[in-house]
Design an enzyme around this catalytic site. Structure first.
Site, PDB file in Angstrom:
ATOM      1  N   ARG A 102       0.876  -1.176   0.000  1.00  0.00           N
ATOM      2  CA  ARG A 102       0.000   0.000   0.000  1.00  0.00           C
ATOM      3  C   ARG A 102       0.911   1.223   0.000  1.00  0.00           C
ATOM      4  O   ARG A 102       1.700   1.414   0.932  1.00  0.00           O
ATOM      5  CB  ARG A 102      -0.908   0.014   1.230  1.00  0.00           C
ATOM      6  CG  ARG A 102      -1.510   1.385   1.494  1.00  0.00           C
ATOM      7  CD  ARG A 102      -2.598   1.386   2.535  1.00  0.00           C
ATOM      8  NE  ARG A 102      -3.793   0.737   2.037  1.00  0.00           N
ATOM      9  CZ  ARG A 102      -4.989   0.843   2.620  1.00  0.00           C
ATOM     10  NH1 ARG A 102      -5.137   1.558   3.728  1.00  0.00           N
ATOM     11  NH2 ARG A 102      -6.035   0.233   2.114  1.00  0.00           N
ATOM     12  N   HIS A 129      -7.522   0.812  -6.174  1.00  0.00           N
ATOM     13  CA  HIS A 129      -7.704  -0.038  -4.996  1.00  0.00           C
ATOM     14  C   HIS A 129      -8.423  -1.309  -5.460  1.00  0.00           C
ATOM     15  O   HIS A 129      -9.594  -1.532  -5.157  1.00  0.00           O
ATOM     16  CB  HIS A 129      -8.531   0.721  -3.949  1.00  0.00           C
ATOM     17  CG  HIS A 129      -8.457   0.162  -2.566  1.00  0.00           C
ATOM     18  ND1 HIS A 129      -7.690  -0.936  -2.230  1.00  0.00           N
ATOM     19  CD2 HIS A 129      -9.083   0.550  -1.412  1.00  0.00           C
ATOM     20  CE1 HIS A 129      -7.842  -1.194  -0.931  1.00  0.00           C
ATOM     21  NE2 HIS A 129      -8.675  -0.312  -0.424  1.00  0.00           N
ATOM     22  N   GLN A 132     -10.316  -3.823  -3.097  1.00  0.00           N
ATOM     23  CA  GLN A 132     -11.574  -3.256  -2.603  1.00  0.00           C
ATOM     24  C   GLN A 132     -12.697  -3.482  -3.620  1.00  0.00           C
ATOM     25  O   GLN A 132     -13.774  -3.962  -3.274  1.00  0.00           O
ATOM     26  CB  GLN A 132     -11.380  -1.754  -2.358  1.00  0.00           C
ATOM     27  CG  GLN A 132     -12.613  -1.072  -1.807  1.00  0.00           C
ATOM     28  CD  GLN A 132     -12.950  -1.518  -0.401  1.00  0.00           C
ATOM     29  OE1 GLN A 132     -12.082  -1.525   0.459  1.00  0.00           O
ATOM     30  NE2 GLN A 132     -14.184  -1.916  -0.167  1.00  0.00           N
ATOM     31  N   ASP A 224     -17.328   7.334  -0.820  1.00  0.00           N
ATOM     32  CA  ASP A 224     -16.010   7.235  -0.170  1.00  0.00           C
ATOM     33  C   ASP A 224     -15.695   8.626   0.381  1.00  0.00           C
ATOM     34  O   ASP A 224     -16.375   9.609   0.043  1.00  0.00           O
ATOM     35  CB  ASP A 224     -14.970   6.781  -1.209  1.00  0.00           C
ATOM     36  CG  ASP A 224     -13.576   6.549  -0.616  1.00  0.00           C
ATOM     37  OD1 ASP A 224     -13.457   6.482   0.625  1.00  0.00           O
ATOM     38  OD2 ASP A 224     -12.615   6.454  -1.402  1.00  0.00           O
ATOM     39  N   CYS A 264     -16.336   1.867   1.139  1.00  0.00           N
ATOM     40  CA  CYS A 264     -15.128   1.057   1.355  1.00  0.00           C
ATOM     41  C   CYS A 264     -14.643   1.146   2.794  1.00  0.00           C
ATOM     42  O   CYS A 264     -13.943   0.260   3.261  1.00  0.00           O
ATOM     43  CB  CYS A 264     -14.035   1.491   0.395  1.00  0.00           C
ATOM     44  SG  CYS A 264     -13.650   3.253   0.493  1.00  0.00           S
ATOM     45  N   ARG A 292     -13.497  -8.513   2.044  1.00  0.00           N
ATOM     46  CA  ARG A 292     -12.090  -8.287   1.696  1.00  0.00           C
ATOM     47  C   ARG A 292     -11.286  -9.549   2.030  1.00  0.00           C
ATOM     48  O   ARG A 292     -10.429  -9.984   1.266  1.00  0.00           O
ATOM     49  CB  ARG A 292     -11.535  -7.091   2.491  1.00  0.00           C
ATOM     50  CG  ARG A 292     -12.121  -5.742   2.141  1.00  0.00           C
ATOM     51  CD  ARG A 292     -11.615  -5.217   0.813  1.00  0.00           C
ATOM     52  NE  ARG A 292     -10.173  -5.128   0.750  1.00  0.00           N
ATOM     53  CZ  ARG A 292      -9.415  -4.126   1.239  1.00  0.00           C
ATOM     54  NH1 ARG A 292     -10.013  -3.101   1.817  1.00  0.00           N
ATOM     55  NH2 ARG A 292      -8.104  -4.124   1.116  1.00  0.00           N
TER      56      ARG A 292
HETATM   57  N1   CP Z   1     -11.147  -0.040   2.775  1.00  0.00           N
HETATM   58  C1   CP Z   1      -9.863  -0.090   3.181  1.00  0.00           C
HETATM   59  O1   CP Z   1      -8.943  -0.352   2.392  1.00  0.00           O
HETATM   60  O2   CP Z   1      -9.668   0.120   4.510  1.00  0.00           O
HETATM   61  P1   CP Z   1      -8.263   0.372   5.238  1.00  0.00           P
HETATM   62  O3   CP Z   1      -7.733   1.679   4.717  1.00  0.00           O
HETATM   63  O4   CP Z   1      -8.586   0.405   6.686  1.00  0.00           O
HETATM   64  O5   CP Z   1      -7.340  -0.752   4.881  1.00  0.00           O
HETATM   65  N1  NVA Z   2     -10.034   6.809  -1.169  1.00  0.00           N
HETATM   66  C1  NVA Z   2      -9.639   6.380   0.145  1.00  0.00           C
HETATM   67  C2  NVA Z   2      -9.863   4.914   0.308  1.00  0.00           C
HETATM   68  C3  NVA Z   2      -9.482   4.337   1.642  1.00  0.00           C
HETATM   69  C4  NVA Z   2      -9.674   2.856   1.732  1.00  0.00           C
HETATM   70  C5  NVA Z   2      -8.192   6.745   0.387  1.00  0.00           C
HETATM   71  O1  NVA Z   2      -7.378   6.548  -0.523  1.00  0.00           O
HETATM   72  O2  NVA Z   2      -7.878   7.239   1.466  1.00  0.00           O
END
Ligand code: CP
Ligand code: NVA
Length: 305
Positions: A102, A129, A132, A224, A264, A292
């Site tokens: 990530r 993502h 997700q 989101d 998400c 997930r």
């Molecule tokens: N939806 C998601 O990816 O959550 P986190 O940022 O907590 O991993």
């Molecule tokens: N769009 C959000 C998603 C988090 C899971 C971010 O990137 O922070």
């Protein structure tokens, strides 16, 4: 699966996504059956941003398959600062069987996959993502039986999650409408790629600037956060632009009767979604979060077995 990494939903075909869903459903139904599927295999998890769901589901997921994980925090690796992406990849490929990453720049994930001889899984970048979106459409499939011809309306920022939802809808023949304020549309290339993929499945992928128009006929309304991780400094400025795009009961009333609400997570309650919506019986946000786990277990198994 033909792909050796999972960097984008576009790496897999519609048929392969259905196979992943089939396996995920079986893993969800019978966890014990897969208890040794990845016995002794290790997954390095590189995090340059915070996480609840991604960290927990990959960590628990690999353990449920008989493997184990290693959490590498931003402070430890300092990708590109303490050590180059190339050198991190060349080290890890000799120590573990898979990498979940990530990070901010999508290019870092592409580079990691280029240099590492082991599978690399995208656990979120500024651009996409994919895990997700896979869990989300798996959830839509659980609810409606088949996602084909269903409409998902994504209301809010044309961000990483929006991109992956467009890619997944296009591959699966599900319609995805992005309703966003002017100036916050999805990346133009991502939109064109999704439109191109959609031609093969009959999915309608569109962008509108009116939330009411966006949710009309929707089987699922998705939102989101208005400011993603890394955009904290813009949060206040964004609030004004996004206020009319809040998913509240009034907006949900324009969707198809019986439509579900999706997010998400993490959610900023009172901003992009109200409590009345996220806590409503039609909210499936925690089902998405749980899924997930199951979907990523299927992806890890197919890549790392
Ligand atoms: N939806 C998601 O990816 O959550 P986190 O940022 O907590 O991993
Ligand atoms: N769009 C959000 C998603 C988090 C899971 C971010 O990137 O922070």
């Amino acid at each position: 699966m033909k792909t050796t990494d999972f960097l984008s939903v576009r790496d897999v075909s519609g048929e392969e996504i259905r196979e992943i869903f089939h396996l995920a459903a079986d893993m969800k139904a019978d966890r014990k059956k897969y208890a040794e599927a990845l016995k002794g295999k290790a997954l390095a998890m590189i995090f340059e941003k915070p996480s609840l769901r991604t960290r927990t589901t990959f960590d628990i997921g690999i353990q449920q398959l008989g493997g184990f994980s290693l959490y590498l925090s931003p402070a430890e690796i300092r990708l590109g600062q303490r050590e180059s992406v190339h050198d991190v990849a060349k080290n890890l490929e000799r120590m573990v069987e898979g990498i979940m990453i990530r990070t901010f720049s999508h290019q870092v994930v592409l580079d990691m996959a280029k240099y590492a001889s082991i599978p690399v899984i995208n656990g979120l970048t500024d651009y996409s993502h994919p895990c997700q979106a896979m869990a989300d459409f798996f959830t839509v499939q659980e609810i409606y039986g088949d996602v084909r011809g269903r409409k998902l309306a994504y209301v809010g920022d044309g961000n990483n999650v929006a991109h992956s939802l467009m890619f997944a809808g296009a591959r699966l023949g599900a319609h995805v409408t992005i309703a966003c304020p002017s100036g916050f549309e999805p990346n133009a290339t991502a939109f064109e790629q999704a439109r191109m993929d959609a031609e093969e499945t009959g999915a309608v992928i569109e962008v509108v600037n009116d939330p009411v128009e966006g949710v009309q006929g929707a089987d699922a309304v998705y939102t989101d956060v208005w400011a993603s991780m890394g955009q904290e400094a813009e949060a206040d400025a964004r609030k004004a632009a996004f206020r009319p795009f809040q998913v509240n009961a009034a907006l949900m009333a324009h969707a198809k009767p019986g439509a579900v609400f999706m997010h998400c997570l993490p959610a900023h309650r009172g901003e992009e979604v109200t409590d009345e919506v996220i806590d409503a019986p039609y909210s499936v946000v925690f089902q998405e979060a749980e899924n997930r786990l199951h979907v990523q277990k299927a992806i890890m198994y197919l890549l790392m077995k």
